[in-house]
Design a protein around this motif. Structure first.
Motif, mmCIF file in Angstrom:
data_model
loop_
_atom_site.group_PDB
_atom_site.id
_atom_site.type_symbol
_atom_site.label_atom_id
_atom_site.label_comp_id
_atom_site.label_asym_id
_atom_site.label_seq_id
_atom_site.Cartn_x
_atom_site.Cartn_y
_atom_site.Cartn_z
ATOM 1 N N ILE A 140 0.837 -1.202 0.000
ATOM 2 C CA ILE A 140 0.000 0.000 0.000
ATOM 3 C C ILE A 140 0.869 1.249 0.000
ATOM 4 O O ILE A 140 0.582 2.243 -0.685
ATOM 5 C CB ILE A 140 -0.962 -0.025 1.199
ATOM 6 C CG1 ILE A 140 -1.949 -1.191 1.067
ATOM 7 C CG2 ILE A 140 -1.714 1.292 1.323
ATOM 8 C CD1 ILE A 140 -2.817 -1.405 2.288
ATOM 9 N N ARG A 144 0.638 3.961 -3.049
ATOM 10 C CA ARG A 144 0.153 5.315 -2.785
ATOM 11 C C ARG A 144 1.263 6.329 -2.515
ATOM 12 O O ARG A 144 0.992 7.516 -2.308
ATOM 13 C CB ARG A 144 -0.819 5.284 -1.603
ATOM 14 C CG ARG A 144 -2.072 4.435 -1.823
ATOM 15 C CD ARG A 144 -2.872 4.885 -3.039
ATOM 16 N NE ARG A 144 -3.189 6.298 -2.989
ATOM 17 C CZ ARG A 144 -4.218 6.812 -2.305
ATOM 18 N NH1 ARG A 144 -5.043 6.007 -1.642
ATOM 19 N NH2 ARG A 144 -4.434 8.113 -2.301
ATOM 20 N N ASN A 165 -0.125 12.875 -6.132
ATOM 21 C CA ASN A 165 -0.394 11.465 -6.444
ATOM 22 C C ASN A 165 0.150 11.053 -7.797
ATOM 23 O O ASN A 165 -0.215 9.996 -8.316
ATOM 24 C CB ASN A 165 -1.897 11.199 -6.388
ATOM 25 C CG ASN A 165 -2.405 11.057 -4.967
ATOM 26 O OD1 ASN A 165 -2.096 10.076 -4.286
ATOM 27 N ND2 ASN A 165 -3.159 12.041 -4.495
ATOM 28 N N THR A 168 1.196 7.274 -8.677
ATOM 29 C CA THR A 168 0.650 6.316 -7.710
ATOM 30 C C THR A 168 -0.533 5.562 -8.323
ATOM 31 O O THR A 168 -1.005 5.884 -9.411
ATOM 32 C CB THR A 168 0.188 7.027 -6.431
ATOM 33 O OG1 THR A 168 -0.974 7.815 -6.714
ATOM 34 C CG2 THR A 168 1.295 7.924 -5.883
ATOM 35 N N PHE A 169 -0.992 4.533 -7.608
ATOM 36 C CA PHE A 169 -2.202 3.815 -8.033
ATOM 37 C C PHE A 169 -2.936 3.316 -6.803
ATOM 38 O O PHE A 169 -2.348 3.154 -5.731
ATOM 39 C CB PHE A 169 -1.874 2.671 -8.996
ATOM 40 C CG PHE A 169 -1.027 1.552 -8.406
ATOM 41 C CD1 PHE A 169 -1.619 0.464 -7.766
ATOM 42 C CD2 PHE A 169 0.360 1.579 -8.512
ATOM 43 C CE1 PHE A 169 -0.849 -0.565 -7.239
ATOM 44 C CE2 PHE A 169 1.139 0.550 -7.993
ATOM 45 C CZ PHE A 169 0.532 -0.526 -7.353
ATOM 46 N N ARG A 170 -4.236 3.084 -6.971
ATOM 47 C CA ARG A 170 -5.026 2.515 -5.884
ATOM 48 C C ARG A 170 -4.707 1.036 -5.739
ATOM 49 O O ARG A 170 -4.805 0.269 -6.701
ATOM 50 C CB ARG A 170 -6.522 2.679 -6.172
ATOM 51 C CG ARG A 170 -7.075 4.073 -5.995
ATOM 52 C CD ARG A 170 -7.281 4.433 -4.534
ATOM 53 N NE ARG A 170 -8.117 3.473 -3.826
ATOM 54 C CZ ARG A 170 -9.453 3.467 -3.877
ATOM 55 N NH1 ARG A 170 -10.095 4.377 -4.601
ATOM 56 N NH2 ARG A 170 -10.136 2.568 -3.211
ATOM 57 N N PHE A 171 -4.337 0.628 -4.529
ATOM 58 C CA PHE A 171 -4.080 -0.791 -4.306
ATOM 59 C C PHE A 171 -5.373 -1.586 -4.396
ATOM 60 O O PHE A 171 -5.407 -2.677 -4.982
ATOM 61 C CB PHE A 171 -3.422 -0.998 -2.943
ATOM 62 C CG PHE A 171 -3.125 -2.445 -2.650
ATOM 63 C CD1 PHE A 171 -1.988 -3.047 -3.164
ATOM 64 C CD2 PHE A 171 -3.985 -3.214 -1.870
ATOM 65 C CE1 PHE A 171 -1.715 -4.392 -2.918
ATOM 66 C CE2 PHE A 171 -3.721 -4.545 -1.615
ATOM 67 C CZ PHE A 171 -2.585 -5.139 -2.139
ATOM 68 N N ALA A 172 -6.444 -1.072 -3.829
ATOM 69 C CA ALA A 172 -7.734 -1.771 -3.868
ATOM 70 C C ALA A 172 -8.156 -1.973 -5.313
ATOM 71 O O ALA A 172 -8.152 -1.042 -6.122
ATOM 72 C CB ALA A 172 -8.785 -0.968 -3.111
ATOM 73 N N SER A 174 -6.612 -3.497 -7.654
ATOM 74 C CA SER A 174 -5.506 -3.737 -8.577
ATOM 75 C C SER A 174 -5.181 -5.226 -8.639
ATOM 76 O O SER A 174 -5.314 -5.954 -7.652
ATOM 77 C CB SER A 174 -4.264 -2.960 -8.135
ATOM 78 O OG SER A 174 -4.491 -1.574 -8.165
ATOM 79 N N PHE A 195 -9.816 -6.113 -0.123
ATOM 80 C CA PHE A 195 -9.407 -5.146 -1.146
ATOM 81 C C PHE A 195 -9.903 -5.528 -2.543
ATOM 82 O O PHE A 195 -9.712 -4.765 -3.491
ATOM 83 C CB PHE A 195 -7.889 -5.005 -1.153
ATOM 84 C CG PHE A 195 -7.330 -4.366 0.082
ATOM 85 C CD1 PHE A 195 -7.197 -2.994 0.174
ATOM 86 C CD2 PHE A 195 -6.958 -5.138 1.174
ATOM 87 C CE1 PHE A 195 -6.688 -2.394 1.316
ATOM 88 C CE2 PHE A 195 -6.450 -4.554 2.324
ATOM 89 C CZ PHE A 195 -6.321 -3.178 2.403
ATOM 90 N N ASN A 197 -8.964 -7.657 -4.825
ATOM 91 C CA ASN A 197 -7.944 -7.733 -5.875
ATOM 92 C C ASN A 197 -8.089 -9.003 -6.695
ATOM 93 O O ASN A 197 -8.221 -10.093 -6.115
ATOM 94 C CB ASN A 197 -6.534 -7.748 -5.265
ATOM 95 C CG ASN A 197 -6.238 -6.587 -4.359
ATOM 96 O OD1 ASN A 197 -6.380 -6.695 -3.147
ATOM 97 N ND2 ASN A 197 -5.821 -5.476 -4.937
#
Length: 362
Positions: A140, A144, A165, A168-172, A174, A195, A197
């Motif tokens: 995470i 982020r 940002n 960056t990327f959203r972990f949720a 992905s 999350f 994923n």
């Protein structure tokens, strides 16, 4: 006692076991690099000392002369004592060996142990939860840019809102890839359920059916590297996989992805990894290194794009105490003639392929 002239840490603790007066039962305790105080709370230590006559060496490996002297009466070995076939033949009452370092090292003849009915066990699963927890947190962070943003802020270079940002990327949500799906990989898979994923798994030692039972997709290594935004490496080092993730494989990873090395540094081409991160292709988190402690002047200490951790992911006090609890509980069962229930047993066909190295610190 004669043993005390070898080392002050070598001692014998004699206890009486009800109904076992006909045979003197010896437990060889040779736990280096760990010590009993590290892996046992007082209650567990008391149960351990009730198992039999403890012959203990904690500050250094037990001298061969002491091991040989007590082998004929030894019922348990707790530690990393060398046990070739010829030594095992001199231990007719040996029932189990507990490796409390938690790696199956190449100093034991696993085939001879199996032939003689000696269980070789490790409580390695104690580290699954703390390592997976740190891996998730670091993923995470990389996704982020949390630590990077903190460093920028402290240096007066912070950026606000959308600008902060960038990259960056959203972990949720992905796609994540897990390389090595043993205890660590499966625990990580459990932790990421909320999350949502998509989860890809590469593990050539496991059937696809088992991977699918964990709601994950079994894939080739190349497919996993191409498709994943966050890649977790939990693979054990074996005789077949030294540096199996190298420059070609790093070139398959999506730009801006997160790569987390959480198991053994030897499974990657480490210079190639640092080159890929240094070129800005992706960010990486490292909890393990080819040389530990890492030299003070190592270039990676100042390299952007790296999140660094000093091989500390699994070393929590509760996990270390669980080593002792698992060992004592299974030892009590074995001495009652019952099978162990908590520790993992070494399989000669896989143990012979592992290339675990002794750890340098507790």
């Amino acid at each position: 006692m004669r043993e005390k002239r070898f080392t002050n840490s070598l001692r014998i603790t004699k206890t009486a076991r009800p109904g076992r007066n006909s045979v003197r039962e010896v437990v060889l305790v040779d736990p280096r690099p760990r010590t009993l105080d590290v892996i046992m709370d007082p209650e567990t230590r008391a149960r351990f000392e009730a198992l039999g006559h403890l012959v203990t060496s904690e500050e250094r490996r037990m001298p061969d002369e002491i091991v040989e002297r007590h082998l004929p009466e030894t019922v348990l070995v707790v530690g990393q004592t060398d046990l070739p076939a010829e030594r095992l033949a001199r231990a007719p009452h040996l029932k189990a060996v507990f490796n409390v370092e938690t790696n199956f090292l190449p100093n034991v003849d696993y085939g001879a142990c199996e032939a003689r009915g000696i269980r070789v066990l490790t409580p390695a699963s104690v580290f699954a939860s703390p390592v997976a927890e740190v891996a998730l947190g670091m993923a995470i962070d990389l996704a982020r840019g949390i630590t990077a943003a903190d460093r920028d802020f402290r240096n007066g270079a912070e950026r606000y809102g959308l600008a902060g940002n960038d990259g960056t990327f959203r972990f949720a949500g992905s796609t994540i890839g897990i390389i090595g799906f043993g205890d660590l990989g499966r625990e990580l898979r459990r932790l990421v359920v909320p999350f949502d994923n998509p989860v890809l798994v590469h593990d050539p030692w496991l059937p696809a059916e088992l991977v699918r039972r964990h709601r994950a997709e079994p894939v080739s290594l190349d497919d996993l590297l191409r498709r994943s935004q966050a890649i977790f490496v939990f693979a054990a080092a074996t005789s077949e996989n030294s540096g199996f993730i190298g420059a070609r494989e790093f070139g398959l990873i999506q730009p801006g992805a997160a790569f987390l090395l959480m198991s053994r540094a030897d499974v990657v081409d480490f210079p190639a990894l640092l080159e890929a991160v240094g070129n800005g292709r992706f960010r990486a988190a490292l909890d393990v290194f080819p040389e530990e402690p890492v030299p003070p002047d190592a270039a990676l200490r100042a390299m952007p794009g790296l999140l660094l951790s000093a091989h500390r992911a699994g070393g929590t006090l509760d996990a270390l105490h669980d080593i002792g609890r698992m060992v004592v509980a299974d030892a009590e069962l074995i001495l009652r003639g019952l099978p162990p229930q908590l520790c993992r047993r070494a399989d000669p066909s896989t143990a012979a392929r592992l290339r675990s190295k002794p750890i340098a610190v507790t």
